[in-house]
Scaffold this motif. Structure first.
Motif, PDB file in Angstrom:
ATOM      1  N   LEU A  42       9.331  19.840  29.655  1.00 52.33           N
ATOM      2  CA  LEU A  42       9.344  20.586  31.079  1.00 52.33           C
ATOM      3  C   LEU A  42      10.692  21.016  31.147  1.00 52.33           C
ATOM      4  N   SER A  74      13.042  22.162  33.416  1.00 50.37           N
ATOM      5  CA  SER A  74      13.128  22.250  34.899  1.00 50.37           C
ATOM      6  C   SER A  74      14.716  22.223  35.361  1.00 50.37           C
ATOM      7  N   LEU A 101      10.713  25.280  37.904  1.00 51.67           N
ATOM      8  CA  LEU A 101      10.445  25.443  36.477  1.00 51.67           C
ATOM      9  C   LEU A 101      10.871  26.662  35.903  1.00 51.67           C
ATOM     10  N   THR A 152       7.953  26.042  41.739  1.00 54.81           N
ATOM     11  CA  THR A 152       8.813  24.894  42.136  1.00 54.81           C
ATOM     12  C   THR A 152       8.105  23.730  42.049  1.00 54.81           C
ATOM     13  N   LEU A 153       8.451  22.621  41.656  1.00 55.46           N
ATOM     14  CA  LEU A 153       7.926  21.123  41.354  1.00 55.46           C
ATOM     15  C   LEU A 153       8.167  20.297  42.253  1.00 55.46           C
ATOM     16  N   ASP A 198       7.040  16.477  44.056  1.00 58.65           N
ATOM     17  CA  ASP A 198       6.229  15.365  43.515  1.00 58.65           C
ATOM     18  C   ASP A 198       4.940  15.068  44.303  1.00 58.65           C
ATOM     19  N   LYS A 217       3.560  15.231  39.144  1.00 62.09           N
ATOM     20  CA  LYS A 217       4.501  16.353  39.825  1.00 62.09           C
ATOM     21  C   LYS A 217       3.354  17.506  40.033  1.00 62.09           C
ATOM     22  N   ARG A 218       3.757  18.207  40.953  1.00 58.14           N
ATOM     23  CA  ARG A 218       2.834  19.127  41.404  1.00 58.14           C
ATOM     24  C   ARG A 218       3.620  20.561  41.361  1.00 58.14           C
ATOM     25  N   LEU A 219       2.956  21.665  40.740  1.00 53.77           N
ATOM     26  CA  LEU A 219       3.961  22.940  40.613  1.00 53.77           C
ATOM     27  C   LEU A 219       3.193  23.816  41.618  1.00 53.77           C
ATOM     28  N   LEU A 277       2.333  19.539  32.104  1.00 47.17           N
ATOM     29  CA  LEU A 277       2.753  19.053  33.522  1.00 47.17           C
ATOM     30  C   LEU A 277       1.687  17.634  33.623  1.00 47.17           C
TER      31      LEU A 277
END
Lengths: 97, 97, 97, 97, 97, 97, 97
Positions: A36, A38, A67, A94-95, A97, E3-5, E78
């Motif tokens: 990843l 980032s 990202l 954008t990543l 949580d 993680k959420r993109l 991801l």
């Protein structure tokens, strides 16, 4: 004296996140977890003039985890640290949580 | 008689900052510290006509310290000194202390 | 009978300034002083229709001394003299004393 | 029956002016005097729709003597004579005495 | 922690649908049934600024089954799963039952 | 049953005019007279949406004799006859007697 | 369960018309009659956002017989049948009896 870079237009200054290759307990992480690409947004430009004459603001903000595309970005060395400049429309997302 | 160049449109006249390769005390600086490609803005154009018919002003101003792209810029020799012309959207950002 | 050229759109007719290779006193100037590629504006077009339907006037005017790009421009021979036609956005700036 | 061509959009029908290679008195002109690539405007189109929806008229008119670019233009044979079609923004300027 | 993109602009995060190569009863499906390149939309960006200054929303929404182009898309890993990012105008259509 | 083609957008359906290679009296015409590449407009599209959202109508109409560019155009065979489709801005002009 | 594809933006789903190579009576048709590359419109997208912010609708509608360009189009296999996706501005025209 530390220098501070304020990007122009829709440019975004990013500090890449280097994924830990070991866990705290010393266990080697498998290679795929480091894939990843980032970074942390350090500074953003003021946006640019749209075709209607109004400013189009930058789509990310300072502190965002983003990202990044696999290629592109301009390397910048500032106060002995490496950063990368991207146009905000080259940043993938954008990543959170 | 010294000549003064007023750039056209969104062009910016820049005098490149040559990084000192030694400190005042005569200590040789490591190579990496000379990598930052920066300059001082000497003159800016009046901007250009945007698609809505209004002038889009230049994004930097005289006296700004700017971060320059690695390639590009037009070399201009004026009054025996070297300058570089950039479109303001080729300039990466401004450097502040 | 001398012919007069009125450029179309944002074109600019320029007479290049040939730098003297000797001073009046006959001293040979060093090569670098002849590097500045400049010219005198002889005639300008009426401008062109912008996207908002209004005329965008030409950014230089007759009599201006201009800094020219190293390449480009269309050579025109008029009344046995050589001139060059440029789009105004190819001209780098104006030179003032 | 002679055919008449009405150009479309911003096209301009031009009859090239062949410079006399001899004066009336029979004296051969030096080669350089034949370098000016000019023509007479025979017909112009109605202009084209600008981005604001209004017609942008053609920048030259019938009867104008125009300076033509060295390359380009579409050759058209009409009533046994050769003409050339240009977009008006390819024409460099108008020539006036 | 998962993680959420959140994609930027008109980007769309897609999880590709892997066609079953066997039916539940264990019968091998013919090759042609696996040709449809489709995916499930997992997240969409906020859209982008159109030329008139207003936001153009993304043309698909979370949960849509979409027909994907044969080439293109950016692979993103991801939470140990593979996803693909597309601009919404690269997506061919939505698939409905 | 004869098929009728209605072109889309600013497309124009043209039937090329084959110049007679002999006069009615049977005299062979010299080659140059066959150089004019012209056609009859058989059908025109409804125009296209301009940038201001209004329809820009097609610049020629059914029945017009048009001057065609030397290259380009899409050959279409309809009811055993050959036609050509052009965008109206590829057509050079209209021919009038 | 049959899947239905709704194209995005100005895309058009077309089922190509395969010309009969024999008449009902079994007479072989000459090759030229199979040259017309046409199809039936099966589904159309909602159009796209024009520069003025309004939707530009698709220029053809379901059920139209359309003339297709020789090249281009994206092959899509749906419910064991072959279809083609085109942007509406790649479709040449509509065919009417």
């Amino acid at each position: 004296m530390a220098k501070r870079l304020i990007p122009l237009f829709n440019r975004v200054l990013v500090e890449k996140i280097v994924p830990p290759s070991k866990t705290n307990a010393g266990i080697l992480l498998p290679e795929q977890s480091s894939k990843l690409n980032s970074g942390k947004v350090v500074a953003v430009g003021p946006g640019f003039h749209g075709k209607d004459g109004k400013i189009v603001p930058v789509a990310v903000k300072e502190g965002d985890t983003v990202l990044l595309p696999e290629y592109g970005g301009t390397e910048v060395k500032l106060n002995e640290k490496e950063y990368y400049l991207y146009r905000d429309d080259d940043i993938l997302g954008t990543l959170n949580d």
